[in-house]
Design a protein around this motif. Structure first.
Motif, PDB file in Angstrom:
ATOM      1  N   ASN A   1      71.055 -10.860  38.668  1.00  0.00           N
ATOM      2  CA  ASN A   1      71.562 -10.460  39.969  1.00  0.00           C
ATOM      3  C   ASN A   1      71.438  -8.950  40.098  1.00  0.00           C
ATOM      4  O   ASN A   1      72.233  -8.214  39.497  1.00  0.00           O
TER       5      ASN A   1
ATOM      6  N   GLU B   1      74.874   1.405  40.439  1.00  0.00           N
ATOM      7  CA  GLU B   1      73.934   2.484  40.770  1.00  0.00           C
ATOM      8  C   GLU B   1      74.248   3.702  39.907  1.00  0.00           C
ATOM      9  O   GLU B   1      75.395   4.145  39.845  1.00  0.00           O
TER      10      GLU B   1
ATOM     11  N   ASP C   1      72.283  -7.044  42.402  1.00  0.00           N
ATOM     12  CA  ASP C   1      73.456  -6.447  43.033  1.00  0.00           C
ATOM     13  C   ASP C   1      74.561  -6.154  42.023  1.00  0.00           C
ATOM     14  O   ASP C   1      75.494  -5.407  42.310  1.00  0.00           O
ATOM     15  N   ALA C   2      74.462  -6.762  40.825  1.00  0.00           N
ATOM     16  CA  ALA C   2      75.466  -6.533  39.787  1.00  0.00           C
ATOM     17  C   ALA C   2      75.185  -5.258  38.978  1.00  0.00           C
ATOM     18  O   ALA C   2      76.001  -4.859  38.163  1.00  0.00           O
TER      19      ALA C   2
ATOM     20  N   TRP D   1      65.550  -0.718  39.596  1.00  0.00           N
ATOM     21  CA  TRP D   1      65.929  -1.428  40.813  1.00  0.00           C
ATOM     22  C   TRP D   1      66.197  -0.441  41.946  1.00  0.00           C
ATOM     23  O   TRP D   1      65.792  -0.636  43.086  1.00  0.00           O
TER      24      TRP D   1
ATOM     25  N   ARG E   1      64.071   0.288  45.558  1.00  0.00           N
ATOM     26  CA  ARG E   1      64.697   0.279  46.888  1.00  0.00           C
ATOM     27  C   ARG E   1      64.467   1.582  47.631  1.00  0.00           C
ATOM     28  O   ARG E   1      64.450   1.595  48.859  1.00  0.00           O
TER      29      ARG E   1
END
Length: 144
Positions: A95, A101, A97-98, A114, A118
């Motif tokens: 995942n 940042e 999103d886990a 990741w 983006r």
């Protein structure tokens, strides 16, 4: 409805030295189809960097415990308004999103790829496909 202009596909073994082959294949596609459509050098540079990041992540992380002959499939699709790059791997899904940042200037092991993806492109999607592979979808709009 917007139509697809061109598509190409490449299958390679899960080996980091093949990154050069992947990037040469992509650059050839860009030379053949993108420059005459007004795509900028900056867009193509960012897409090539995103492709390299996606490919190396598949080799280093998704296929870490798999044999080198495990394949990675890459598809480039040029539409009237955008380019889509799909990278399929056979690793365990995760995942994105886990992933926390990274804060600027704070050392952290892993996770930068990741966020780099983006920031390089207009849209990034990571999902499990029905055939039990993971698909990283990278989208860049032509901005013309």
């Amino acid at each position: 409805m917007l139509r697809m202009v061109e598509r190409d596909h490449l299958t390679v073994r899960s080996e980091l030295p093949l990154l050069n082959k992947v990037q040469q294949w992509f650059e050839q596609f860009c030379l053949q189809y993108l420059f005459q459509r007004g795509w900028s050098d900056n867009q193509l540079y960012r897409l090539n960097l995103a492709l390299a990041e996606g490919f190396t992540n598949a080799v280093r992380h998704a296929h870490e415990a798999l044999p080198p002959e495990t394949t990675i499939d890459i598809e480039v699709s040029l539409w009237v308004d955008r380019m889509e790059i799909r990278i399929w791997d056979h690793g365990q899904p995760f995942n994105p999103d886990a992933i926390a940042e990274p804060k600027p200037g704070t050392p952290q092991e892993g996770g930068y790829g990741w966020f780099l993806l983006r920031r390089l492109t207009d849209r990034v999607v990571y999902e499990r496909s029905p055939d039990e592979r993971n698909c990283l979808l990278i989208i860049e709009y032509s901005h013309q």
